[in-house]
Design an enzyme around this catalytic site. Structure first.
Site, PDB file in Angstrom:
ATOM      1  CG  HIS A 188      -0.175   9.712  -1.882  1.00 20.30           C
ATOM      2  ND1 HIS A 188      -0.414  10.820  -1.141  1.00 20.30           N
ATOM      3  CD2 HIS A 188      -0.456   8.420  -1.229  1.00 20.30           C
ATOM      4  CE1 HIS A 188      -0.925  10.228  -0.072  1.00 20.30           C
ATOM      5  NE2 HIS A 188      -0.968   9.155  -0.145  1.00 20.30           N
ATOM      6  CD  GLN A 192      -2.936  -1.057   4.588  1.00 16.48           C
ATOM      7  OE1 GLN A 192      -4.147  -0.892   4.232  1.00 16.48           O
ATOM      8  NE2 GLN A 192      -2.287   0.021   4.615  1.00 16.48           N
ATOM      9  CG  ASP A 222      -7.959  -0.653  11.428  1.00 21.78           C
ATOM     10  OD1 ASP A 222      -7.414  -0.750  10.434  1.00 21.78           O
ATOM     11  OD2 ASP A 222      -9.084   0.469  11.709  1.00 21.78           O
ATOM     12  CD  GLU A 278      -5.665  10.469   4.788  1.00 22.78           C
ATOM     13  OE1 GLU A 278      -5.887  10.207   3.611  1.00 22.78           O
ATOM     14  OE2 GLU A 278      -5.661   9.684   5.570  1.00 22.78           O
ATOM     15  CD  GLU A 338     -11.842   0.270  16.172  1.00 21.77           C
ATOM     16  OE1 GLU A 338     -11.493  -0.235  16.943  1.00 21.77           O
ATOM     17  OE2 GLU A 338     -11.148   0.888  15.190  1.00 21.77           O
ATOM     18  CG  ASP A 393      -2.381   7.197   6.640  1.00 22.63           C
ATOM     19  OD1 ASP A 393      -2.834   7.868   5.661  1.00 22.63           O
ATOM     20  OD2 ASP A 393      -2.749   5.961   6.797  1.00 22.63           O
ATOM     21  CG  ASP A 445      -1.796   1.349   1.306  1.00 18.73           C
ATOM     22  OD1 ASP A 445      -2.187   1.942   0.143  1.00 18.73           O
ATOM     23  OD2 ASP A 445      -2.296   1.482   2.467  1.00 18.73           O
ATOM     24  CG  LEU A 500      -6.864   7.178  15.532  1.00 12.21           C
ATOM     25  CD1 LEU A 500      -6.133   8.051  16.331  1.00 12.21           C
ATOM     26  CD2 LEU A 500      -5.923   6.314  14.623  1.00 12.21           C
ATOM     27  CG  ASN A 560      -6.587   3.332  11.489  1.00 12.66           C
ATOM     28  OD1 ASN A 560      -7.232   3.237  12.380  1.00 12.66           O
ATOM     29  ND2 ASN A 560      -6.991   2.423  10.425  1.00 12.66           N
TER      30      ASN A 560
HETATM   31  C1  NOJ Z   1      -4.337   7.162   3.177  1.00 10.45           C
HETATM   32  C2  NOJ Z   1      -3.270   7.089   2.225  1.00 10.45           C
HETATM   33  O1  NOJ Z   1      -3.088   8.506   1.885  1.00 10.45           O
HETATM   34  C3  NOJ Z   1      -3.485   6.222   1.336  1.00 10.45           C
HETATM   35  O2  NOJ Z   1      -2.584   6.157   0.411  1.00 10.45           O
HETATM   36  C4  NOJ Z   1      -3.649   4.870   2.043  1.00 10.45           C
HETATM   37  O3  NOJ Z   1      -3.912   3.741   0.786  1.00 10.45           O
HETATM   38  C5  NOJ Z   1      -4.616   4.740   3.339  1.00 10.45           C
HETATM   39  N1  NOJ Z   1      -4.112   5.957   3.989  1.00 10.45           N
HETATM   40  C6  NOJ Z   1      -4.467   3.336   3.822  1.00 10.45           C
HETATM   41  O4  NOJ Z   1      -3.056   3.245   4.435  1.00 10.45           O
END
Ligand code: NOJ
Length: 522
Positions: free
Chosen positions: A309, A170, A172, A244, A209, A202, A63, A207, A105
């Site tokens: 990105h 991924q 959490d 973010e 639940e 990010d 990722d 974070l 996260n």
């Molecule tokens: C936000 C990031 O900008 C993105 O690229 C990513 O796939 C997600 N978080 C999950 O990690």
């Protein structure tokens, strides 16, 4: 807030860069930190004051590096911690701040914490979120809709399902566990101690639940972010935390707290509306968003952007707006990803310099600190044949050679191929040709950054009723901005001022703009 009280990130112009894409100095086909250091000269020349680097943590790269196997290390291909220290010293010497991405996260499923957590009886089990059924938290949406239909994945070894808001590789982290909170805060200080000027946090809405909620923006999440802020503030009062949070304005605002949570947050809602206005020739959606722009606490700042990105996210628009945007900007299904469009700025706008300049001129005059995505300053293209969002993250094009001057490795070792389309390959789009050319997009961007007054970041915004929905108008401090989102010549009443940037025919009575024309009057 203006003038003396402004903090460095409120007057910043940011450059978002992926280390692996920028410059490969050791010839292994992967960009490195030494490459970024080498190109600080270019970044400074462009007028950038702050660099945001995408994750440099160890990662299997499933990722783009947001799948992390160690919160306090550097991915081997990128270099060492000493390389990072050198980058920070060199950047500081040039007056450039550097913030880095920090994945809060989740981790990779290859992280030692998760590998342990899966084992029966592990003391790490409770570091992640588990369930015997998939019924828990059923009100939470799935974010990566193209690849997943559930936030739960079965783990054979653990004999339970684990929770993930993004990819199933991924998991959490479980922030209910105080040990997780400690580990994350320790890792934050690891990076600040190293010398970074701040962190992009990010995916912070997810974070915590809580049953019966959508598991986003929960009070416990805000409380934990406030704790991070207060601990960071106590040791690094000058550091910035950038949230973010891809959310609607009313849910975004709490990420600033009362000036006691994150310093910055991306303004996700305004971005797609800029593209929508351009597609329809109607600026009403931008005006609505700007008119509703809430007051933010002293010391807080928006981060504004056109592209990044990720896919151009269309989560913060209505269904009908999304249909218009997809129809206009992503006519082919391969251009779409999840709830968004995986294209770069120039191809999105058909390579039309007028439209590229228009959107950038608006971006640079909006309240907030603007972010330029690496390569967009030269009009780089994308490659929708690459998987996921990789086509937006291809090697930076430094010169006209087939390798784009970014690596000496044999091309089959490049982490991703250089763009080779007829319009966007290195022969057509590169820094070496554009830098000496006064008419290039690159020099146009540089000039815009140079003339942009620092007060643009925080000056109050006053909308002007131009009487023409095709023309956006507003005043920022001493600067009046008019932007023609239509393909026709348009005239609006002159509100005064001399041209400081852009082009218009200005008489005492009127301002006449060419198709997609814009002007800043002072
Ligand atoms: C936000 C990031 O900008 C993105 O690229 C990513 O796939 C997600 N978080 C999950 O990690």
């Amino acid at each position: 807030m203006t003038g003396a009280e402004e903090r460095w990130y409120q007057t910043a112009v940011l450059y978002e860069v992926a280390v692996h894409s920028f410059l490969d100095t050791d010839g292994d086909g992967v960009g490195d930190i030494a490459g970024l250091t080498k190109r600080l000269e270019y970044i400074q020349w462009l007028g950038i004051t702050t660099i945001w680097i995408l994750p440099i943590l160890p990662s299997p790269m499933r990722d783009g590096g947001y799948d992390v196997t160690d919160l306090t290390g550097v991915r081997g291909e990128y270099g060492s911690l000493d390389d990072v220290r050198e980058l920070l010293v060199e950047a500081r010497a040039r007056g450039i701040r550097v913030i880095t991405d920090f994945v809060v996260n989740h981790t990779s499923d290859q992280h030692p914490w998760f590998r342990s957590a899966r084992q029966p009886g592990s003391d790490k089990r409770d570091w992640y979120v588990w369930s015997d059924t998939t019924d828990r938290y059923s009100d939470a949406r799935v974010i990566f809709t193209d690849t997943h239909d559930s936030n739960w994945t079965w783990d054979e070894t653990a004999g339970q399902f684990y929770w993930h808001r993004f990819f199933d590789h991924q998991p959490d982290l479980n922030f209910e566990n105080p040990k997780v909170q400690e580990a994350v805060i320790d890792a934050i200080f690891f990076w600040l101690d190293l010398g970074f000027d701040g962190l992009r946090l990010d995916a912070v809405p997810y974070l915590f639940e809580e049953e019966g909620t959508n598991c986003e923006n929960l009070p416990a999440t805000h409380a934990f972010l406030k704790r991070i802020r207060s601990e960071v503030e106590a040791r690094y009062p000058d550091a910035v935390l950038l949230a973010e949070a891809n959310q609607w304005p009313e849910d975004l605002l709490p990420y600033f707290g009362q000036g006691d949570e994150c310093h910055m947050a991306y303004h996700f809602p305004v971005m797609p509306r800029l593209f929508l206005a351009l597609a329809t020739g109607n600026t009403a959606p931008i005006i609505e968003t700007l008119a509703d722009l809430p007051e933010i606490p002293d010391g807080a700042q928006w981060a504004v952007f056109l592209r990044n990105h990720d896919e151009l996210t269309l989560e913060m628009v209505t269904d009908s707006e999304r249909a218009v945007l997809n129809g206009h900007y992503a006519p082919h299904p391969s251009m779409r990803k999840n709830i968004g469009i995986r294209r770069r700025l120039s191809p999105l706008l058909g390579g039309d310099r007028r439209q590229i300049e228009l959107l950038n001129a608006v971006l640079m005059s909006l309240p907030g600190s603007p972010i330029i995505y690496y390569g967009d300053e030269i009009g780089m293209g994308d490659n929708v044949d690459l998987p996921d969002r990789d086509g937006l993250r291809t090697p930076m094009q430094w010169d006209a050679t087939a390798s784009a001057g970014w690596s000496t490795a044999p091309p089959d070792r490049f982490y991703q191929p250089v763009i080779d389309s007829p319009d966007y390959g290195p022969a057509e789009v590169n820094v070496a040709d554009q830098r000496p050319d006064p008419n290039s997009l690159l020099n146009w961007m540089r000039n815009l950054i140079r003339v942009r007054p620092a007060e643009m970041g925080t000056a109050p915004l006053e909308l002007i009723d131009t009487g023409d929905q095709g023309v956006l108008g507003y005043v920022r401090d001493e600067v009046t901005v008019f932007a023609n989102f239509t393909e026709a010549v348009r005239s609006v009443s002159n509100t005064g001022g001399d041209v400081m940037a852009g082009h218009a025919s200005v008489t005492p009575a009127s301002v006449t703009l060419q198709p997609y024309g814009w002007v800043w009057l002072k």
